[in-house]
Design a protein around this motif. Structure first.
Motif, mmCIF file in Angstrom:
data_model
loop_
_atom_site.group_PDB
_atom_site.id
_atom_site.type_symbol
_atom_site.label_atom_id
_atom_site.label_comp_id
_atom_site.label_asym_id
_atom_site.label_seq_id
_atom_site.Cartn_x
_atom_site.Cartn_y
_atom_site.Cartn_z
ATOM 1 N N ILE A 171 0.869 -1.178 0.000
ATOM 2 C CA ILE A 171 0.000 0.000 0.000
ATOM 3 C C ILE A 171 0.899 1.219 0.000
ATOM 4 N N ILE A 172 0.632 2.121 -0.919
ATOM 5 C CA ILE A 172 1.419 3.345 -1.028
ATOM 6 C C ILE A 172 0.613 4.470 -0.402
ATOM 7 N N HIS A 173 1.285 5.251 0.454
ATOM 8 C CA HIS A 173 0.655 6.360 1.148
ATOM 9 C C HIS A 173 1.203 7.667 0.593
ATOM 10 N N GLU A 174 0.294 8.528 0.177
ATOM 11 C CA GLU A 174 0.696 9.809 -0.404
ATOM 12 C C GLU A 174 -0.100 10.923 0.276
ATOM 13 N N ARG A 175 0.636 11.960 0.678
ATOM 14 C CA ARG A 175 -0.003 13.121 1.291
ATOM 15 C C ARG A 175 -0.290 14.152 0.195
ATOM 16 N N ARG A 176 -1.530 14.565 0.123
ATOM 17 C CA ARG A 176 -1.944 15.635 -0.779
ATOM 18 C C ARG A 176 -2.584 16.736 0.053
ATOM 19 N N PRO A 177 -2.695 17.928 -0.464
ATOM 20 C CA PRO A 177 -3.273 19.021 0.324
ATOM 21 C C PRO A 177 -4.628 18.650 0.926
ATOM 22 N N GLY A 178 -4.624 18.502 2.234
ATOM 23 C CA GLY A 178 -5.858 18.200 2.958
ATOM 24 C C GLY A 178 -6.300 16.764 2.852
ATOM 25 N N LEU A 179 -5.472 15.889 2.245
ATOM 26 C CA LEU A 179 -5.903 14.500 2.036
ATOM 27 C C LEU A 179 -4.776 13.531 2.365
ATOM 28 N N HIS A 180 -5.199 12.333 2.722
ATOM 29 C CA HIS A 180 -4.310 11.175 2.794
ATOM 30 C C HIS A 180 -4.812 10.200 1.735
ATOM 31 N N VAL A 181 -3.940 9.855 0.820
ATOM 32 C CA VAL A 181 -4.327 8.964 -0.272
ATOM 33 C C VAL A 181 -3.557 7.661 -0.116
ATOM 34 N N PHE A 182 -4.280 6.536 -0.066
ATOM 35 C CA PHE A 182 -3.680 5.204 0.004
ATOM 36 C C PHE A 182 -4.104 4.445 -1.258
ATOM 37 N N TYR A 183 -3.159 3.782 -1.913
ATOM 38 C CA TYR A 183 -3.540 3.028 -3.109
ATOM 39 C C TYR A 183 -2.596 1.865 -3.315
ATOM 40 N N VAL A 184 -3.117 0.906 -4.086
ATOM 41 C CA VAL A 184 -2.359 -0.289 -4.474
ATOM 42 C C VAL A 184 -2.333 -0.330 -6.005
ATOM 43 N N LEU A 185 -1.155 -0.485 -6.586
ATOM 44 C CA LEU A 185 -0.989 -0.551 -8.041
ATOM 45 C C LEU A 185 -0.919 -2.002 -8.481
ATOM 46 N N ASP A 186 -1.820 -2.335 -9.363
ATOM 47 C CA ASP A 186 -1.825 -3.696 -9.917
ATOM 48 C C ASP A 186 -1.958 -3.584 -11.429
#
Length: 334
Positions: A307-322
């Motif tokens: 799971i990749i965690h990325e901080r964006r303005p005002g957000l926490h984005v978690f995603y899995v690349l398949d």
């Protein structure tokens, strides 16, 4: 103030409160009143007997008529027994009063008979101060006492191995000191034993007597310092308890709160990777939005991808690349 200092204050207050409670418990075991005896009158009875023996002339004692202190008073050789008694009554403080005394002599046998003689009739003496007392001297004819024993033995047909000659004073003291009245009795007895069974000799007992006593009253004293210290410790304990409660509440409110997101990130920290930068875009990938981080974890377990965690303005984005699919979960930052 950071959390560490708040915890230290809590520990200090807890320790101080424990000491205060222990001090309160210890003071409760102490009496707040003490009963003590205050002497008002000390007095002493003292009596001393002295004697010397007049002998019949004999070969054993070179026809001497006075027995020396280290010589044995054999009954057949003893003629007269000279006895003096000295009585003394003393007190502190000095008191005035009346003294009554009389002296009885009795010749006794263990088989039960007794012959009494009055040596001193009742005497009344007034004294204005102490010490007070009397001194009496008696001459007892031992030869006649032996004859009396023989006569009574013949009359009663009873025989004993020892006989007793008792010199028995009776002393009564009546005095007063303020509202206190003193009535005392003292009976210092001297005994002369006719020891026919043990070398046919005289034996003497009870040559010195002493009795002392103290009169007074019991006074109750209140220990004011104990009571005041108790109240002070009660107040201190209450203040410490209130301070401890306030500090505990202050520490609890000031602690760093952990959001549900942070708890989830801590739970899955082994499979979450924080992204520090991205190359390329998402034009060729299909984005699949999942409902929760737990669902995204299931996807990660299924495709075996992190799971990749990325901080964006005002957000926490978690995603899995398949491959060309991106499974994504987004949450607002709190």
């Amino acid at each position: 103030m950071n959390l560490r200092w708040r915890v230290l204050i809590l520990v200090f207050l807890s320790f101080t409160l424990a000491l205060s409670i222990y001090a309160v418990y210890s003071l409760r075991l102490l009496p707040d009143k003490v009963v003590s005896f205050v002497p008002e009158l000390r007095y002493v009875h003292e009596a001393e007997y002295k004697y010397n023996i007049t002998l019949w002339p004999s070969t054993l004692y070179d026809n001497r008529t006075v027995l020396m202190p280290d010589e044995v008073p054999f009954i057949p050789l003893v003629h007269l027994l000279n006895i003096s008694i000295t009585y003394r009554f003393s007190s502190k403080p000095v008191i005035a009063g009346n003294m009554t005394y009389w002296v009885i002599c009795s010749l006794e046998a263990p088989v039960g008979w007794r012959k009494k003689f009055t040596l001193t009739p009742p005497m009344h003496v007034s004294f204005n101060s102490t010490p007070a007392g009397f001194e009496e001297t008696y001459v007892i004819n031992i030869t006649k006492m032996v004859e009396l024993i023989n006569t009574i033995e013949k009359e009663t047909r009873t025989y004993a191995r020892v006989y007793y000659l008792r010199i028995h004073p009776y002393v009564k003291i009546a005095a007063s000191m303020g509202s206190r009245v003193l009535n005392e009795s003292f009976e210092p007895e001297m005994m002369v034993k006719f020891m026919y069974s043990e070398n046919n000799r005289l034996d003497f007992e009870g040559l010195e007597h002493r009795r002392e006593n103290t009169l007074g009253k019991y006074v109750t004293t209140e220990l004011i310092w104990v009571r005041r210290t108790r109240y002070a410790l009660y107040a201190l304990s209450c203040a410490l308890l209130a301070s401890l409660a306030y500090t505990a509440q202050w520490t609890w409110k000031g602690r760093k709160r952990v959001s549900p997101l942070e708890r989830a990130m801590r739970k899955y920290r082994d499979i979450i990777i924080d992204a520090v930068g991205l190359n390329g875009g998402e034009k060729d990938r299909s984005v699949v939005m999942v409902r929760s981080l737990d669902d995204l974890v299931k996807v990660s377990d299924e495709v075996l991808k992190p799971i990749i965690h990325e901080r964006r303005p005002g957000l926490h984005v978690f995603y899995v690349l398949d491959d060309d699919v991106q499974y994504e979960f987004t949450v607002k930052e709190t």
